[in-house]
Design an enzyme around this catalytic site. Structure first.
Site, PDB file in Angstrom:
ATOM      1  N   HIS A  10      -1.601   1.380  16.309  1.00  7.26           N
ATOM      2  CA  HIS A  10      -0.915   2.564  15.807  1.00  7.26           C
ATOM      3  C   HIS A  10      -1.865   3.414  14.979  1.00  7.26           C
ATOM      4  O   HIS A  10      -2.984   2.997  14.660  1.00  7.26           O
ATOM      5  CB  HIS A  10       0.317   2.166  14.987  1.00  7.26           C
ATOM      6  N   LYS A  65       0.857  -1.187   0.000  1.00  5.24           N
ATOM      7  CA  LYS A  65       0.000   0.000   0.000  1.00  5.24           C
ATOM      8  C   LYS A  65       0.892   1.236   0.000  1.00  5.24           C
ATOM      9  O   LYS A  65       1.811   1.340   0.814  1.00  5.24           O
ATOM     10  CB  LYS A  65      -0.893   0.003   1.245  1.00  5.24           C
ATOM     11  N   HIS A  77      -5.565   1.584  14.799  1.00  2.64           N
ATOM     12  CA  HIS A  77      -5.873   0.248  14.285  1.00  2.64           C
ATOM     13  C   HIS A  77      -4.683  -0.671  14.550  1.00  2.64           C
ATOM     14  O   HIS A  77      -3.591  -0.229  14.905  1.00  2.64           O
ATOM     15  CB  HIS A  77      -6.137   0.294  12.774  1.00  2.64           C
ATOM     16  N   ASP A 114      -2.786  -3.968  12.305  1.00  5.53           N
ATOM     17  CA  ASP A 114      -2.783  -4.501  10.938  1.00  5.53           C
ATOM     18  C   ASP A 114      -3.354  -5.910  10.926  1.00  5.53           C
ATOM     19  O   ASP A 114      -3.061  -6.722  11.812  1.00  5.53           O
ATOM     20  CB  ASP A 114      -1.362  -4.520  10.383  1.00  5.53           C
TER      21      ASP A 114
END
Length: 352
Positions: free
Chosen positions: A294, A201, A220, A222
């Site tokens: 993070h 990304k 969030h 990952d």
């Protein structure tokens, strides 16, 4: 859909209200001022049989869920080319970038876009970021329809980076596996072996008129097994630790590693009881490794960019606590389910 890059070029000094976070998320109220966390550093230049490396990776993954790798073996010019072609793509006219827009009728997140969720009608505060998703490995997962043809050497630069990334991924999986008391190759097999998907990304965070009110990407963890991230020179990564948000200090040319949901346990971190997360390497380790929570902040004067590569199991692979890490005294903490189902539910905030 209007892109954030377009909004940034036209909003002057006013931040549109759909980007303003609640006060309990705004960086001006939630960031510890004047302090950058010095996260663990692992030197991959040490000899391969060095048991201290296993311990360093284990400690960083179980206590932080975040660390930086130096002397990783990826040449600087390979990383610089990766960053250059990413910048050049986002410098293109919006009409040309839209030629790579993600398919709104697909569950896939591949392509150019602004939002991650795929369920129509969901209302949420917007993040100050545009992005481009490309699966870059294995060849069976690559869809070149979403790879920019301009700049002309985009494919060459990205594939060269992927080639050099293999050794880092394999070495890291060996250390993570040995740290759990497994054989060196067992964790790699558990996340898909040769079919492990490298999902890259490119995040593009344009200058924001009021960065103290907005977030690039909200809090969030990952959903990957782990993430390997290359940032540009603009600070923006923050981690939640000891009930506070801290800036992370970058080491030039280091790789930043996030432990993700598939190695860690799905955990119930809730920010002010409004945002909850599940977690993946955490799942496989049955909670021994911890997925890092993070977020990304933005800058008033400068464009921030980052290049995370999410290491994801194949969609149809069932992922759960590794059988050798489960016993009567340590029962499984997480459900076993197909990674594709897990990812779809998490991205669209569906309980699971």
């Amino acid at each position: 859909m209007e892109r954030v890059q377009e909004v940034a070029s036209s909003c002057n000094q006013d931040l549109p209200p759909e980007f303003i976070r609640p006060e309990n998320e705004q960086p001006r109220f939630t960031t510890v001022p004047g302090r950058r966390l010095e996260v663990p550093v692992v030197d991959f230049g040490a000899p391969e049989g060095n048991n201290n490396l296993v311990k360093l990776v284990y400690d960083a993954s179980s206590q932080w869920g975040l660390f930086q790798i130096v002397n990783h073996g990826i040449p600087n010019d390979v990383i610089e080319n990766l960053q250059r072609v990413g910048r050049q793509f986002f410098d293109l006219a919006i009409e040309e970038k839209e030629g790579y827009a993600k398919d709104p009728s697909s569950k896939s997140i591949e392509g150019y876009g602004t939002k991650l969720n795929t369920i129509k009608g969901t209302q949420e505060i917007k993040g100050w970021v545009d992005h481009l998703f490309n699966k870059i490995w294995p060849p069976s997962a690559v869809d070149y329809r979403f790879w920019p043809r301009n700049p002309p050497d985009y494919r060459e630069a990205v594939e060269e980076y992927a080639k050099h990334l293999h050794e880092v991924v394999n070495k890291l999986l060996r250390y993570l596996s040995l740290g759990l008391g497994l054989a060196a190759d067992e964790l790699k097999a558990a996340v898909g072996g040769a079919e492990l998907v490298y999902n890259m990304k490119i995040n593009y965070y344009p200058p924001c008129p009021h960065p103290e009110l907005a977030l690039g990407v909200p809090a969030h963890s990952d959903l990957s097994a782990f993430t390997i991230l290359v940032p540009n020179e603009v600070q923006g990564l923050q981690v939640f630790r000891d009930e506070h948000w801290y800036d992370v200090g970058y080491i030039p040319n280091a790789l930043i590693i996030h432990i993700g949901d598939q190695i860690e346990e799905p955990h119930s971190f809730c920010w002010k009881k409004s945002i909850c997360f599940n977690a993946n390497l955490q799942i496989l380790s049955n909670g021994k490794y911890k997925a890092v929570v993070h977020r990304s902040i933005v800058n008033k004067e400068k464009t921030r960019m980052s290049w995370p590569v999410f290491m994801e199991p194949p969609p149809d692979l069932e992922v759960g606590p590794h059988p050798k890490l489960v016993s009567e005294d340590n029962p499984p903490k997480y459900k076993t389910k197909k990674f594709g189902d897990y990812a779809y539910c998490k991205l669209n905030k569906i309980p699971q």
